[in-house]
Design a protein around this motif. Sequence first.
Motif, mmCIF file in Angstrom:
data_model
loop_
_atom_site.group_PDB
_atom_site.id
_atom_site.type_symbol
_atom_site.label_atom_id
_atom_site.label_comp_id
_atom_site.label_asym_id
_atom_site.label_seq_id
_atom_site.Cartn_x
_atom_site.Cartn_y
_atom_site.Cartn_z
ATOM 1 N N TYR A 37 -1.248 12.501 -18.104
ATOM 2 C CA TYR A 37 -0.669 13.149 -16.928
ATOM 3 C C TYR A 37 0.344 12.210 -16.286
ATOM 4 C CZ TYR A 37 -4.910 15.946 -17.429
ATOM 5 O OH TYR A 37 -5.916 16.719 -17.932
ATOM 6 N N PRO A 38 1.373 12.750 -15.656
ATOM 7 C CA PRO A 38 2.322 11.870 -14.948
ATOM 8 C C PRO A 38 1.674 11.278 -13.700
ATOM 9 C CG PRO A 38 2.868 14.175 -14.557
ATOM 10 C CD PRO A 38 1.766 14.176 -15.577
ATOM 11 N N LEU A 39 2.168 10.120 -13.316
ATOM 12 C CA LEU A 39 1.704 9.488 -12.082
ATOM 13 C C LEU A 39 2.351 10.219 -10.898
ATOM 14 C CD1 LEU A 39 -0.154 7.028 -11.691
ATOM 15 C CD2 LEU A 39 1.886 5.634 -11.338
ATOM 16 N N GLU A 40 1.553 10.628 -9.929
ATOM 17 C CA GLU A 40 2.055 11.459 -8.824
ATOM 18 C C GLU A 40 2.417 10.612 -7.610
ATOM 19 O OE1 GLU A 40 -0.773 14.449 -7.913
ATOM 20 O OE2 GLU A 40 -0.464 15.562 -9.793
ATOM 21 N N ASN A 41 3.528 10.998 -6.944
ATOM 22 C CA ASN A 41 3.917 10.358 -5.682
ATOM 23 C C ASN A 41 2.858 10.620 -4.615
ATOM 24 O OD1 ASN A 41 6.327 9.483 -6.833
ATOM 25 N ND2 ASN A 41 7.414 11.356 -6.223
ATOM 26 N N VAL A 42 2.740 9.670 -3.705
ATOM 27 C CA VAL A 42 1.741 9.774 -2.634
ATOM 28 C C VAL A 42 2.432 9.535 -1.296
ATOM 29 C CG1 VAL A 42 -0.359 8.806 -1.638
ATOM 30 C CG2 VAL A 42 -0.149 9.033 -4.123
ATOM 31 N N THR A 43 2.181 10.437 -0.336
ATOM 32 C CA THR A 43 2.624 10.247 1.053
ATOM 33 C C THR A 43 1.381 10.169 1.921
ATOM 34 O OG1 THR A 43 4.683 11.457 0.694
ATOM 35 C CG2 THR A 43 3.952 11.207 2.965
ATOM 36 N N THR A 108 -7.806 3.957 -11.771
ATOM 37 C CA THR A 108 -7.374 4.329 -10.421
ATOM 38 C C THR A 108 -7.110 3.074 -9.598
ATOM 39 O OG1 THR A 108 -8.696 6.360 -10.490
ATOM 40 C CG2 THR A 108 -7.954 5.604 -8.318
ATOM 41 N N LEU A 109 -5.915 3.015 -9.010
ATOM 42 C CA LEU A 109 -5.564 1.932 -8.081
ATOM 43 C C LEU A 109 -5.826 2.422 -6.666
ATOM 44 C CD1 LEU A 109 -4.243 -0.847 -7.437
ATOM 45 C CD2 LEU A 109 -2.049 0.383 -7.350
ATOM 46 N N ASN A 110 -6.683 1.727 -5.939
ATOM 47 C CA ASN A 110 -7.050 2.101 -4.560
ATOM 48 C C ASN A 110 -6.437 1.100 -3.576
ATOM 49 O OD1 ASN A 110 -9.190 4.286 -5.150
ATOM 50 N ND2 ASN A 110 -9.913 2.547 -6.383
ATOM 51 N N ILE A 111 -5.810 1.644 -2.520
ATOM 52 C CA ILE A 111 -5.245 0.810 -1.447
ATOM 53 C C ILE A 111 -5.876 1.271 -0.133
ATOM 54 C CG2 ILE A 111 -3.143 -0.038 -0.347
ATOM 55 C CD1 ILE A 111 -1.584 1.023 -2.769
ATOM 56 N N ARG A 112 -6.681 0.386 0.465
ATOM 57 C CA ARG A 112 -7.369 0.742 1.703
ATOM 58 C C ARG A 112 -6.523 0.357 2.917
ATOM 59 N NH1 ARG A 112 -11.086 -1.995 -1.196
ATOM 60 N NH2 ARG A 112 -10.985 -3.779 0.242
ATOM 61 N N GLY A 113 -6.569 1.202 3.962
ATOM 62 C CA GLY A 113 -5.857 0.887 5.208
ATOM 63 C C GLY A 113 -4.394 0.604 4.969
ATOM 64 N N VAL A 114 -3.695 1.591 4.447
ATOM 65 C CA VAL A 114 -2.295 1.402 4.050
ATOM 66 C C VAL A 114 -1.456 0.901 5.221
ATOM 67 C CG1 VAL A 114 -0.220 2.636 3.325
ATOM 68 C CG2 VAL A 114 -2.382 3.090 2.193
ATOM 69 N N LYS A 115 -0.584 -0.061 4.915
ATOM 70 C CA LYS A 115 0.351 -0.597 5.901
ATOM 71 C C LYS A 115 1.776 -0.237 5.504
ATOM 72 C CE LYS A 115 -2.558 -4.542 7.158
ATOM 73 N NZ LYS A 115 -2.626 -6.025 7.294
ATOM 74 N N ARG A 116 2.665 -0.443 6.456
ATOM 75 C CA ARG A 116 4.060 -0.096 6.204
ATOM 76 C C ARG A 116 4.638 -0.897 5.030
ATOM 77 N NH1 ARG A 116 7.626 3.684 5.830
ATOM 78 N NH2 ARG A 116 9.759 3.033 6.261
ATOM 79 N N GLU A 117 4.214 -2.158 4.867
ATOM 80 C CA GLU A 117 4.749 -2.984 3.778
ATOM 81 C C GLU A 117 4.236 -2.561 2.404
ATOM 82 O OE1 GLU A 117 1.594 -5.525 5.991
ATOM 83 O OE2 GLU A 117 3.217 -4.132 6.492
ATOM 84 N N ASP A 118 3.230 -1.687 2.357
ATOM 85 C CA ASP A 118 2.738 -1.180 1.071
ATOM 86 C C ASP A 118 3.661 -0.124 0.482
ATOM 87 O OD1 ASP A 118 0.452 -2.796 1.199
ATOM 88 O OD2 ASP A 118 -0.627 -1.285 2.392
ATOM 89 N N GLY A 120 6.565 1.731 -1.375
ATOM 90 C CA GLY A 120 7.405 1.329 -2.508
ATOM 91 C C GLY A 120 6.990 1.994 -3.807
ATOM 92 N N GLN A 121 7.580 1.482 -4.922
ATOM 93 C CA GLN A 121 7.369 2.041 -6.255
ATOM 94 C C GLN A 121 6.206 1.311 -6.933
ATOM 95 O OE1 GLN A 121 9.959 4.281 -6.908
ATOM 96 N NE2 GLN A 121 9.100 5.120 -8.798
ATOM 97 N N TYR A 122 5.264 2.103 -7.494
ATOM 98 C CA TYR A 122 4.117 1.549 -8.202
ATOM 99 C C TYR A 122 4.184 1.981 -9.666
ATOM 100 C CZ TYR A 122 2.049 -0.012 -3.826
ATOM 101 O OH TYR A 122 1.809 -0.671 -2.643
ATOM 102 N N ALA A 136 5.391 5.917 -9.733
ATOM 103 C CA ALA A 136 5.285 6.878 -8.627
ATOM 104 C C ALA A 136 5.578 6.123 -7.341
ATOM 105 C CB ALA A 136 3.913 7.529 -8.588
ATOM 106 N N PHE A 137 5.949 6.863 -6.332
ATOM 107 C CA PHE A 137 6.357 6.240 -5.060
ATOM 108 C C PHE A 137 5.280 6.464 -3.995
ATOM 109 C CE2 PHE A 137 8.745 5.541 -1.182
ATOM 110 C CZ PHE A 137 9.562 4.467 -1.527
ATOM 111 N N LEU A 138 4.999 5.393 -3.276
ATOM 112 C CA LEU A 138 4.079 5.471 -2.132
ATOM 113 C C LEU A 138 4.906 5.504 -0.855
ATOM 114 C CD1 LEU A 138 1.271 5.380 -0.795
ATOM 115 C CD2 LEU A 138 1.438 2.875 -0.857
ATOM 116 N N GLU A 139 4.843 6.607 -0.145
ATOM 117 C CA GLU A 139 5.530 6.745 1.141
ATOM 118 C C GLU A 139 4.507 6.605 2.257
ATOM 119 O OE1 GLU A 139 7.911 6.236 3.228
ATOM 120 O OE2 GLU A 139 9.278 7.641 2.220
ATOM 121 N N VAL A 140 4.755 5.686 3.154
ATOM 122 C CA VAL A 140 3.858 5.450 4.287
ATOM 123 C C VAL A 140 4.529 5.989 5.542
ATOM 124 C CG1 VAL A 140 2.596 3.738 5.627
ATOM 125 C CG2 VAL A 140 2.926 3.402 3.158
ATOM 126 N N VAL A 141 3.937 7.017 6.130
ATOM 127 C CA VAL A 141 4.491 7.609 7.348
ATOM 128 C C VAL A 141 3.688 7.113 8.546
ATOM 129 C CG1 VAL A 141 5.420 9.643 6.197
ATOM 130 C CG2 VAL A 141 3.074 9.688 7.053
#
Length: 413
Positions: A37-43, A108-118, A120-122, A136-141
């Motif tokens: 499966y393709p890696l999916e973008n996350v917001t 599965t890559l898990n990132i807890r308590g996402v911060k603005r500096e996280d 970017g492209q993974y 895939a891109f991680l967008e932090v709003v």
Amino acid sequence: MAAGAQAMGGGPLARLLILAILHVNFVALGLEPDFLYPLENVTIAQGRDAMFTCVVNNLGGYRVSGDSATARVAWIKADTKAILAIHEHVITNNARLSVTHNDYNTWTLNIRGVKREDRGQYMCQVNTDPMKMQTAFLEVVIPPDIVYEETSGDMMVPEGGSAKLVCKARGYPPPKIVWRREDGGDIISRGGPQGKTKVTSLEGEIVNLTKVTRSEMGAYLCIAANGVPPSVSKRIMLHVHFHPLVQVPNQLVGAPTGTDVTLQCHVEASPKAINYWTRENGEMIISNEKYHMSEINRSAYSVQMKLVIRNIQRSDLGGYKCISKNSIGDAEGNIRLYEMELPNRKSGDEDDRDISSEESNDVRSGLQGPLREGGPRAEDAGFLGGGGPLAGSAPHTAPHAIFLISAFALAAC
């Protein structure tokens, strides 16, 4: 193989046996690892947990060219080229990252308590030759937040002056600022190319108000939103100062003595004024059994003053003053109270008695004067309009006839 799985009851042991057989077949066939499966973008909102899932088939048993080691899955931050993890082992010094291997082909890559500096492209990478990867891109709003140190607080301006309301907000995406009045009233703009305009809402960080009037006094809401809940707002109170204005609905009030009467004045003032009542001679009125004073707030700057005077006597008649004073000036209104007389109506029995008395007086006055002895003469019957003696006439006509005859005889003499 299917028959064997059924013979084993189709349980976990049977599924493991099938996977082992498939693994041996893949190795024998020399199939290369492939992404299922393709890696999916996350917001994700800042502070929440994010994860990327990478599914790789045919990984087990694949030998890296020129190396006896099997192929491995690695996680990399593509924009910084930092290696985060290899297989299930985290390489980077970040306690918020972890990797789980939930199945024979899922990482599965898990990132807890996402911060603005996280943000970017993974990259999920397999060290085949050549290397295979997907990104895939991680967008932090970030939800909006009012920057209070750069936002206006409550302010006071004189009537006719100007006010500048400023509202700053941060967040990602950058928030949009909308202004509204708390009471739903119009925001008035003057001096622009279109002259005076009225709107219920206004967009932008700054609102310029010129030639401010008392009707523009009130709470203004600065609302910041960027599509990431929740929206936030700040309430800014605009005070417009002016000297008191007193309006008297009825300057002349009449009431009967013995009744209660209410005197009223409408006051507009800002800042809040001290309001009180006096008699026309300057004597201040205080609340007691005779007087009751009250105030009703109509708006942020408008008050209705009421004075109730109980059981009016003649000494209560005359002039009254409603007075309003604030730090800018004072004003007063005058009301004159006069006595109103009710019409004196008599009852039906009294009217009947008056009518009977008048009739009896008329009869008595008709009976006064000299009277002749004996009955009327025959020659007088013609004067009275009769053709003969008065026998048979109504009894009440006799006195009037006697009076008329006597008057005629006196005139003849």
